[in-house]
Design a protein around this motif. Structure first.
Motif, PDB file in Angstrom:
ATOM      1  N   ALA A   4       0.867  -1.185   0.000  1.00  0.00           N
ATOM      2  CA  ALA A   4       0.000   0.000   0.000  1.00  0.00           C
ATOM      3  C   ALA A   4       0.898   1.227   0.000  1.00  0.00           C
ATOM      4  O   ALA A   4       1.828   1.332   0.801  1.00  0.00           O
ATOM      5  CB  ALA A   4      -0.903  -0.011   1.231  1.00  0.00           C
ATOM      6  N   LEU A   5       0.630   2.155  -0.918  1.00  0.00           N
ATOM      7  CA  LEU A   5       1.494   3.320  -1.077  1.00  0.00           C
ATOM      8  C   LEU A   5       0.831   4.579  -0.548  1.00  0.00           C
ATOM      9  O   LEU A   5      -0.393   4.713  -0.564  1.00  0.00           O
ATOM     10  CB  LEU A   5       1.840   3.514  -2.560  1.00  0.00           C
ATOM     11  N   LYS A   6       1.655   5.521  -0.106  1.00  0.00           N
ATOM     12  CA  LYS A   6       1.149   6.824   0.325  1.00  0.00           C
ATOM     13  C   LYS A   6       2.228   7.872   0.119  1.00  0.00           C
ATOM     14  O   LYS A   6       3.426   7.560   0.121  1.00  0.00           O
ATOM     15  CB  LYS A   6       0.720   6.794   1.783  1.00  0.00           C
ATOM     16  N   PRO A   7       1.837   9.134  -0.055  1.00  0.00           N
ATOM     17  CA  PRO A   7       2.824  10.215  -0.174  1.00  0.00           C
ATOM     18  C   PRO A   7       3.456  10.512   1.184  1.00  0.00           C
ATOM     19  O   PRO A   7       2.822  10.343   2.232  1.00  0.00           O
ATOM     20  CB  PRO A   7       2.003  11.409  -0.670  1.00  0.00           C
ATOM     21  N   GLN A  64      -4.776  10.636  -6.564  1.00  0.00           N
ATOM     22  CA  GLN A  64      -6.036  10.372  -7.273  1.00  0.00           C
ATOM     23  C   GLN A  64      -5.951   9.097  -8.111  1.00  0.00           C
ATOM     24  O   GLN A  64      -6.887   8.303  -8.118  1.00  0.00           O
ATOM     25  CB  GLN A  64      -6.380  11.556  -8.180  1.00  0.00           C
ATOM     26  N   SER A  65      -4.867   8.900  -8.816  1.00  0.00           N
ATOM     27  CA  SER A  65      -4.707   7.701  -9.635  1.00  0.00           C
ATOM     28  C   SER A  65      -3.233   7.460  -9.901  1.00  0.00           C
ATOM     29  O   SER A  65      -2.410   8.379  -9.779  1.00  0.00           O
ATOM     30  CB  SER A  65      -5.470   7.838 -10.956  1.00  0.00           C
ATOM     31  N   GLN A  66      -2.918   6.230 -10.283  1.00  0.00           N
ATOM     32  CA  GLN A  66      -1.540   5.869 -10.589  1.00  0.00           C
ATOM     33  C   GLN A  66      -1.490   4.892 -11.762  1.00  0.00           C
ATOM     34  O   GLN A  66      -2.434   4.135 -12.007  1.00  0.00           O
ATOM     35  CB  GLN A  66      -0.855   5.223  -9.381  1.00  0.00           C
ATOM     36  N   LYS A  67      -0.357   4.948 -12.458  1.00  0.00           N
ATOM     37  CA  LYS A  67      -0.064   3.978 -13.507  1.00  0.00           C
ATOM     38  C   LYS A  67       1.329   3.441 -13.246  1.00  0.00           C
ATOM     39  O   LYS A  67       2.288   4.205 -13.165  1.00  0.00           O
ATOM     40  CB  LYS A  67      -0.143   4.636 -14.892  1.00  0.00           C
ATOM     41  N   ILE A  68       1.441   2.128 -13.100  1.00  0.00           N
ATOM     42  CA  ILE A  68       2.724   1.489 -12.804  1.00  0.00           C
ATOM     43  C   ILE A  68       3.194   0.746 -14.037  1.00  0.00           C
ATOM     44  O   ILE A  68       2.503  -0.171 -14.525  1.00  0.00           O
ATOM     45  CB  ILE A  68       2.624   0.530 -11.598  1.00  0.00           C
ATOM     46  N   PRO A  97      -3.798   3.612  -3.919  1.00  0.00           N
ATOM     47  CA  PRO A  97      -2.435   3.455  -4.439  1.00  0.00           C
ATOM     48  C   PRO A  97      -1.805   2.169  -3.892  1.00  0.00           C
ATOM     49  O   PRO A  97      -1.728   1.970  -2.680  1.00  0.00           O
ATOM     50  CB  PRO A  97      -1.704   4.693  -3.915  1.00  0.00           C
ATOM     51  N   ARG A  98      -1.315   1.322  -4.796  1.00  0.00           N
ATOM     52  CA  ARG A  98      -0.773   0.037  -4.339  1.00  0.00           C
ATOM     53  C   ARG A  98       0.021  -0.613  -5.466  1.00  0.00           C
ATOM     54  O   ARG A  98      -0.090  -0.240  -6.633  1.00  0.00           O
ATOM     55  CB  ARG A  98      -1.896  -0.899  -3.901  1.00  0.00           C
ATOM     56  N   ILE A  99       0.796  -1.609  -5.087  1.00  0.00           N
ATOM     57  CA  ILE A  99       1.486  -2.482  -6.033  1.00  0.00           C
ATOM     58  C   ILE A  99       1.225  -3.912  -5.589  1.00  0.00           C
ATOM     59  O   ILE A  99       1.416  -4.252  -4.415  1.00  0.00           O
ATOM     60  CB  ILE A  99       3.001  -2.194  -6.063  1.00  0.00           C
ATOM     61  N   VAL A 146       8.263   2.335 -13.154  1.00  0.00           N
ATOM     62  CA  VAL A 146       7.968   3.766 -13.298  1.00  0.00           C
ATOM     63  C   VAL A 146       6.539   3.980 -12.828  1.00  0.00           C
ATOM     64  O   VAL A 146       5.618   3.322 -13.315  1.00  0.00           O
ATOM     65  CB  VAL A 146       8.143   4.251 -14.745  1.00  0.00           C
ATOM     66  N   ILE A 147       6.378   4.897 -11.880  1.00  0.00           N
ATOM     67  CA  ILE A 147       5.051   5.195 -11.337  1.00  0.00           C
ATOM     68  C   ILE A 147       4.655   6.610 -11.746  1.00  0.00           C
ATOM     69  O   ILE A 147       5.337   7.579 -11.406  1.00  0.00           O
ATOM     70  CB  ILE A 147       5.026   5.067  -9.801  1.00  0.00           C
ATOM     71  N   THR A 148       3.565   6.704 -12.499  1.00  0.00           N
ATOM     72  CA  THR A 148       2.991   7.999 -12.870  1.00  0.00           C
ATOM     73  C   THR A 148       1.813   8.259 -11.949  1.00  0.00           C
ATOM     74  O   THR A 148       0.847   7.495 -11.935  1.00  0.00           O
ATOM     75  CB  THR A 148       2.519   8.004 -14.335  1.00  0.00           C
ATOM     76  N   THR A 149       1.920   9.321 -11.167  1.00  0.00           N
ATOM     77  CA  THR A 149       0.913   9.602 -10.141  1.00  0.00           C
ATOM     78  C   THR A 149       0.232  10.937 -10.411  1.00  0.00           C
ATOM     79  O   THR A 149       0.908  11.943 -10.633  1.00  0.00           O
ATOM     80  CB  THR A 149       1.563   9.654  -8.735  1.00  0.00           C
ATOM     81  N   ARG A 150      -1.062  10.922 -10.390  1.00  0.00           N
ATOM     82  CA  ARG A 150      -1.847  12.159 -10.441  1.00  0.00           C
ATOM     83  C   ARG A 150      -2.360  12.429  -9.038  1.00  0.00           C
ATOM     84  O   ARG A 150      -3.001  11.567  -8.439  1.00  0.00           O
ATOM     85  CB  ARG A 150      -2.995  12.031 -11.448  1.00  0.00           C
ATOM     86  N   PHE A 151      -2.073  13.648  -8.553  1.00  0.00           N
ATOM     87  CA  PHE A 151      -2.420  13.955  -7.168  1.00  0.00           C
ATOM     88  C   PHE A 151      -2.843  15.410  -7.036  1.00  0.00           C
ATOM     89  O   PHE A 151      -2.618  16.232  -7.934  1.00  0.00           O
ATOM     90  CB  PHE A 151      -1.256  13.647  -6.225  1.00  0.00           C
ATOM     91  N   LEU A 152      -3.463  15.725  -5.907  1.00  0.00           N
ATOM     92  CA  LEU A 152      -3.939  17.076  -5.633  1.00  0.00           C
ATOM     93  C   LEU A 152      -3.170  17.687  -4.464  1.00  0.00           C
ATOM     94  O   LEU A 152      -2.836  16.990  -3.499  1.00  0.00           O
ATOM     95  CB  LEU A 152      -5.433  17.062  -5.289  1.00  0.00           C
ATOM     96  N   VAL A 153      -2.933  19.000  -4.556  1.00  0.00           N
ATOM     97  CA  VAL A 153      -2.389  19.796  -3.455  1.00  0.00           C
ATOM     98  C   VAL A 153      -3.227  21.057  -3.357  1.00  0.00           C
ATOM     99  O   VAL A 153      -3.251  21.856  -4.294  1.00  0.00           O
ATOM    100  CB  VAL A 153      -0.905  20.164  -3.673  1.00  0.00           C
ATOM    101  N   ASP A 154      -3.947  21.222  -2.257  1.00  0.00           N
ATOM    102  CA  ASP A 154      -4.855  22.362  -2.092  1.00  0.00           C
ATOM    103  C   ASP A 154      -5.829  22.475  -3.264  1.00  0.00           C
ATOM    104  O   ASP A 154      -6.135  23.574  -3.745  1.00  0.00           O
ATOM    105  CB  ASP A 154      -4.068  23.670  -1.943  1.00  0.00           C
ATOM    106  N   GLY A 155      -6.288  21.347  -3.733  1.00  0.00           N
ATOM    107  CA  GLY A 155      -7.262  21.335  -4.816  1.00  0.00           C
ATOM    108  C   GLY A 155      -6.672  21.482  -6.208  1.00  0.00           C
ATOM    109  O   GLY A 155      -7.391  21.354  -7.194  1.00  0.00           O
TER     110      GLY A 155
END
Length: 218
Positions: free
Chosen positions: A88-91, A99-103, A120-122, A153-162
């Protein structure tokens, strides 16, 4: 009884006294002007100093805000729960919300990219079969000698303050493998470590190059 002076001499003394008085007045006027100029200069310096301090303070605040924004937009993932078959992954930063990831996996494994949304996980099953075959081709031992590494390679889409952000990075999955070829191998996941942030267009080539170094002769 005072001595009477000739009119011409009396007039000359009067002119001298008048000239002395005028000179004194000029000195006072000049001194006043100098003091006025000094006061203006002091006032100007005070205003400039005040403005400079405000400007410096604003610049510091702007620089701090820019650094904070850069830090917030820089993603580093860690394994929150290192299970045997799933990570289980976390920032690292609590301000970031994945929001989503591509491994993506090394090309030679023949494993298609895995995508996650909201969790988020592998998972070992995503790449296990290809990994075992790659190790067999490379004539590696059945059992791990410490933790092995598989780059992804992990491509991560994430939010910071919206605000949305995207991060593309090369990571190593730590794993161990045990068992025999006939009885079958078991892959256990150990953790995740950041190698480097990469450009999206160069990600797969960078990944394959690292895998070639980690698993020579495959």
């Amino acid at each position: 009884m005072s001595e009477d002076l000739p009119p011409t001499e009396t007039a000359a003394k009067a002119e001298v006294r008048a000239a002395e008085a005028a000179a004194i007045r000029r000195r006072w006027i000049t001194l006043g002007e100098v003091l006025a100029v000094i006061a203006v200069l002091i006032s100007g310096l005070t205003l400039w100093n005040s403005w400079s301090e405000r400007s410096d303070s604003a610049a510091v605040k702007t620089a701090d805000a820019q650094r904070a924004t850069t830090r917030a937009a820089t993603l580093v993932l860690v394994a929150a729960d290192a299970g045997e078959r799933k990570l289980a992954l976390k920032p690292v930063s609590a301000e970031q919300s994945v929001q989503s990831q591509k491994i993506a996996f090394p090309t030679s494994l023949g494993a298609p990219p895995a995508e996650t949304t909201g969790e988020p996980r592998i998972e070992a099953e995503w790449f296990e079969r290809g990994l075992k075959k790659a190790r067999e081709r490379a004539d590696l031992p059945d059992n791990s000698r410490g933790d092995e590494r598989l780059p992804v390679v992990i491509t991560t889409r994430f939010l910071v303050d919206g605000e949305p952000h995207e991060d593309v990075a090369l990571y190593d999955i730590g794993y161990t493998i045990s068992g025999r070829l006939i009885a079958g191998h078991s892959v256990t996941l150990r953790g995740l470590s950041l190698v480097s942030h990469v450009k999206s267009g160069d990600a797969q080539a960078t990944l394959d190059a690292r895998w070639a170094r980690l698993l020579p002769g495959k």
